[in-house]
Design a protein around this motif. Structure first.
Motif, PDB file in Angstrom:
ATOM      1  N   THR A  67       0.889  -1.137   0.137  1.00 22.56           N
ATOM      2  CA  THR A  67       0.025   0.018  -0.021  1.00 22.56           C
ATOM      3  C   THR A  67       1.020   1.306   0.047  1.00 22.56           C
ATOM      4  OG1 THR A  67      -0.122  -0.197   2.584  1.00 22.56           O
ATOM      5  CG2 THR A  67      -1.968  -1.092   1.093  1.00 22.56           C
ATOM      6  N   GLU A  68       0.322   2.354  -0.454  1.00 20.69           N
ATOM      7  CA  GLU A  68       0.994   3.621  -0.311  1.00 20.69           C
ATOM      8  C   GLU A  68       1.587   3.947   1.119  1.00 20.69           C
ATOM      9  OE1 GLU A  68       2.161   5.583  -2.950  1.00 20.69           O
ATOM     10  OE2 GLU A  68       1.611   3.654  -3.989  1.00 20.69           O
ATOM     11  N   TYR A  69       0.634   3.565   2.188  1.00 17.79           N
ATOM     12  CA  TYR A  69       1.213   4.047   3.591  1.00 17.79           C
ATOM     13  C   TYR A  69       0.697   3.107   4.446  1.00 17.79           C
ATOM     14  CZ  TYR A  69      -3.419   6.502   3.124  1.00 17.79           C
ATOM     15  OH  TYR A  69      -4.631   7.068   2.847  1.00 17.79           O
ATOM     16  N   PHE A  70       1.073   3.133   5.510  1.00 18.25           N
ATOM     17  CA  PHE A  70       0.698   1.796   6.512  1.00 18.25           C
ATOM     18  C   PHE A  70      -0.790   1.505   6.708  1.00 18.25           C
ATOM     19  CE2 PHE A  70       0.565  -0.700  10.328  1.00 18.25           C
ATOM     20  CZ  PHE A  70       1.934  -1.464  10.271  1.00 18.25           C
ATOM     21  N   LEU A  71      -1.159   2.917   7.117  1.00 16.95           N
ATOM     22  CA  LEU A  71      -2.757   3.012   7.569  1.00 16.95           C
ATOM     23  C   LEU A  71      -3.523   3.229   6.443  1.00 16.95           C
ATOM     24  CD1 LEU A  71      -2.103   4.718  10.867  1.00 16.95           C
ATOM     25  CD2 LEU A  71      -2.491   2.394  10.426  1.00 16.95           C
ATOM     26  N   GLU A  72      -3.198   3.196   5.216  1.00 18.44           N
ATOM     27  CA  GLU A  72      -4.270   3.241   4.041  1.00 18.44           C
ATOM     28  C   GLU A  72      -5.419   2.187   4.190  1.00 18.44           C
ATOM     29  OE1 GLU A  72      -4.117   2.051  -0.708  1.00 18.44           O
ATOM     30  OE2 GLU A  72      -2.359   2.940   0.053  1.00 18.44           O
ATOM     31  N   ARG A  73      -5.315   0.924   4.789  1.00 18.54           N
ATOM     32  CA  ARG A  73      -6.400   0.283   4.944  1.00 18.54           C
ATOM     33  C   ARG A  73      -6.324  -0.552   6.358  1.00 18.54           C
ATOM     34  NH1 ARG A  73      -9.432  -0.897   0.626  1.00 18.54           N
ATOM     35  NH2 ARG A  73     -10.205  -2.422   1.395  1.00 18.54           N
ATOM     36  N   ARG A  74      -5.899   0.009   7.286  1.00 19.10           N
ATOM     37  CA  ARG A  74      -5.523  -0.345   8.633  1.00 19.10           C
ATOM     38  C   ARG A  74      -5.631   0.737   9.661  1.00 19.10           C
ATOM     39  NH1 ARG A  74      -2.978  -4.962  10.177  1.00 19.10           N
ATOM     40  NH2 ARG A  74      -2.749  -6.383   8.261  1.00 19.10           N
ATOM     41  N   GLU A  75      -5.914   0.149  10.876  1.00 14.85           N
ATOM     42  CA  GLU A  75      -5.921   1.037  11.947  1.00 14.85           C
ATOM     43  C   GLU A  75      -4.650   0.433  12.891  1.00 14.85           C
ATOM     44  OE1 GLU A  75      -9.911   0.591  13.714  1.00 14.85           O
ATOM     45  OE2 GLU A  75      -9.652  -1.675  13.869  1.00 14.85           O
ATOM     46  N   ILE A  76      -4.435   1.249  13.994  1.00 15.13           N
ATOM     47  CA  ILE A  76      -3.468   0.678  14.890  1.00 15.13           C
ATOM     48  C   ILE A  76      -3.538   1.243  16.270  1.00 15.13           C
ATOM     49  CG2 ILE A  76      -2.005   2.671  14.533  1.00 15.13           C
ATOM     50  CD1 ILE A  76       0.535   0.512  14.202  1.00 15.13           C
ATOM     51  N   GLY A  77      -3.129   0.619  17.524  1.00 11.26           N
ATOM     52  CA  GLY A  77      -2.929   0.874  18.563  1.00 11.26           C
ATOM     53  C   GLY A  77      -1.861   0.872  19.125  1.00 11.26           C
ATOM     54  N   PHE A  78      -1.152   2.042  20.008  1.00 17.24           N
ATOM     55  CA  PHE A  78       0.010   2.039  20.469  1.00 17.24           C
ATOM     56  C   PHE A  78       0.119   2.038  21.950  1.00 17.24           C
ATOM     57  CE2 PHE A  78       0.580   4.286  16.646  1.00 17.24           C
ATOM     58  CZ  PHE A  78       1.712   3.699  15.919  1.00 17.24           C
ATOM     59  N   LEU A  79       0.742   0.971  22.697  1.00 22.41           N
ATOM     60  CA  LEU A  79       0.482   0.926  24.015  1.00 22.41           C
ATOM     61  C   LEU A  79       2.102   1.312  24.769  1.00 22.41           C
ATOM     62  CD1 LEU A  79      -0.279   0.184  27.019  1.00 22.41           C
ATOM     63  CD2 LEU A  79       0.160  -2.181  26.296  1.00 22.41           C
ATOM     64  N   HIS A  80       2.256   2.269  25.628  1.00 21.36           N
ATOM     65  CA  HIS A  80       3.492   2.616  26.090  1.00 21.36           C
ATOM     66  C   HIS A  80       3.585   1.512  27.505  1.00 21.36           C
ATOM     67  CE1 HIS A  80       6.783   4.451  28.440  1.00 21.36           C
ATOM     68  NE2 HIS A  80       6.859   5.649  27.748  1.00 21.36           N
ATOM     69  N   ILE A  81       4.691   0.749  27.126  1.00 26.76           N
ATOM     70  CA  ILE A  81       4.875  -0.363  28.522  1.00 26.76           C
ATOM     71  C   ILE A  81       5.905   0.089  29.389  1.00 26.76           C
ATOM     72  CG2 ILE A  81       3.886  -2.054  26.903  1.00 26.76           C
ATOM     73  CD1 ILE A  81       6.954  -3.273  26.682  1.00 26.76           C
ATOM     74  N   GLY A  82       6.701   1.062  28.918  1.00 25.45           N
ATOM     75  CA  GLY A  82       7.932   1.449  30.115  1.00 25.45           C
ATOM     76  C   GLY A  82       8.953   2.407  29.513  1.00 25.45           C
ATOM     77  N   GLY A  83       9.744   3.101  30.270  1.00 28.91           N
ATOM     78  CA  GLY A  83      10.730   3.923  30.149  1.00 28.91           C
ATOM     79  C   GLY A  83       9.979   5.248  29.908  1.00 28.91           C
ATOM     80  N   GLY A  84      10.914   6.273  29.228  1.00 28.26           N
ATOM     81  CA  GLY A  84      10.572   7.600  29.624  1.00 28.26           C
ATOM     82  C   GLY A  84       9.470   8.053  28.378  1.00 28.26           C
ATOM     83  N   ILE A  85       8.968   9.349  28.333  1.00 31.40           N
ATOM     84  CA  ILE A  85       7.760   9.674  27.590  1.00 31.40           C
ATOM     85  C   ILE A  85       7.910   9.468  26.138  1.00 31.40           C
ATOM     86  CG2 ILE A  85       6.444  11.650  26.808  1.00 31.40           C
ATOM     87  CD1 ILE A  85       6.322  10.992  29.946  1.00 31.40           C
ATOM     88  N   ALA A  86       7.027   8.866  25.353  1.00 30.39           N
ATOM     89  CA  ALA A  86       7.028   8.643  24.099  1.00 30.39           C
ATOM     90  C   ALA A  86       6.214   9.848  23.430  1.00 30.39           C
ATOM     91  CB  ALA A  86       6.161   7.270  23.699  1.00 30.39           C
ATOM     92  N   VAL A  87       6.731  10.281  22.152  1.00 25.14           N
ATOM     93  CA  VAL A  87       6.108  11.065  21.240  1.00 25.14           C
ATOM     94  C   VAL A  87       5.599  10.372  19.944  1.00 25.14           C
ATOM     95  CG1 VAL A  87       6.098  13.398  20.269  1.00 25.14           C
ATOM     96  CG2 VAL A  87       7.480  12.906  22.328  1.00 25.14           C
ATOM     97  N   ILE A  88       4.259  10.426  19.727  1.00 24.93           N
ATOM     98  CA  ILE A  88       3.974   9.772  18.561  1.00 24.93           C
ATOM     99  C   ILE A  88       3.124  10.805  17.651  1.00 24.93           C
ATOM    100  CG2 ILE A  88       2.538   8.241  17.395  1.00 24.93           C
ATOM    101  CD1 ILE A  88       2.607   6.562  19.839  1.00 24.93           C
ATOM    102  N   ALA A  89       3.726  11.276  16.547  1.00 27.47           N
ATOM    103  CA  ALA A  89       3.235  12.084  15.722  1.00 27.47           C
ATOM    104  C   ALA A  89       2.253  11.731  14.450  1.00 27.47           C
ATOM    105  CB  ALA A  89       4.185  13.055  15.041  1.00 27.47           C
TER     106      ALA A  89
END
Length: 277
Positions: A67-89
């Motif tokens: 596909t042209e990009y990852f979420l063209e035909r998808r959805e996604i969930g991100f879970l922070h499991i440890g460490g410092g602050i995550a930044v998802i843009a």
């Protein structure tokens, strides 16, 4: 991206320990400055791990998804499991995640990057992606907002806290469901009595274990049970026909995520203890 194909339960009961691990156990997800992913042909679920130490990492794999990009035909969930602050843009808008925060990103978002706010204190992000036919808005949820549910008891060694994030009454999605269960000290069992839901597959990520602790993850058909020995931050792909339950040598947390036909928790088929072999 590694690809895992589906298996037949009639064949799985003849697998050796090593073959079971090759088919269902997922390790090595968290490597510095890499996005490691496994594509399962069970409901085409993708699980992955991200440990961003340097520059932001772009979510992409055109070769596998075509596909042209990852979420063209998808959805996604991100879970922070440890460490410092995550930044998802997401298409230019940044979201900061602390431990046990979840970010859902719906179909159609084209530019997704994952970074650590402080490269000296990197975040550790687990991701789960499913196919999607409808668009839902990006949304962040903390553990407190997930409305924790207390279940089980110390007497049955399964006192635990259940946090539902992505589901019909929480973060809306097309088919992905995701949550985290944390066992209290002194408890070791999850999801007992065991159950199956033949219309959905499920993936577990076990985390918050000491290096010398292990999980005995139960799988297989109810009358043909098998087990996998899992370490900290390893995932298990659970087929729709398989039970999924487990016990640890200490308490732990695990992320459960599901995809498939039904978008409900009520289609579980609990297996009576006398039905397990």
């Amino acid at each position: 991206m590694e690809i895992r194909h589906t298996t037949n339960p009639a064949d799985v009961k003849h697998y050796t320990t090593e073959r079971l691990r090759q088919e269902f156990l997922v390790g090595g997800l968290f490597e510095a400055n890499k996005i490691n992913m496994v594509y399962s042909h069970y409901d085409r679920l993708i699980v992955g791990g991200v440990l961003p130490v340097g520059e932001a990492l772009k979510l992409e794999d055109r070769e596998t998804l075509q596909t042209e990009y990852f979420l063209e035909r998808r959805e996604i969930g991100f879970l922070h499991i440890g460490g410092g602050i995550a930044v998802i843009a997401v298409d230019g808008k940044a979201y900061e995640l602390s431990k046990l925060d979840v970010l859902y990103v719906g179909k159609g978002r084209q530019d997704v990057t994952i970074a650590s706010k402080d490269k000296n204190d990197p975040a550790k992000i687990y991701l789960v992606s499913a196919t999607a036919h409808a668009e839902y808005p990006t949304r962040k949820m903390t553990a407190e907002e997930a409305n924790p549910t207390h279940l089980g008891s110390l007497e049955t060694s399964n006192e635990r806290v259940l946090n539902k994030y992505i589901h019909a009454d929480g973060i809306q999605s097309c088919q992905l469901m995701l949550g985290v269960t944390t066992l209290k000290p002194g408890s070791v069992w999850n999801t007992m009595p065991a159950h199956v839901h033949d219309r959905r597959m499920e993936a577990y990520l076990y985390f918050d274990l000491n290096d010398d602790a292990r999980i005995f993850h139960m799988m297989g058909e109810p009358a043909e049970t098998r087990h996998l020995v899992a370490e900290n931050e390893q995932a298990v792909l659970s087929p729709p026909w398989s039970i999924h339950s487990g016990a640890g040598t200490s308490n732990y947390s695990f992320c459960w995520a599901m995809a498939g036909e039904n978008y409900t928790f009520s289609d579980q088929e609990f297996i009576p203890m006398k039905g397990l072999r």
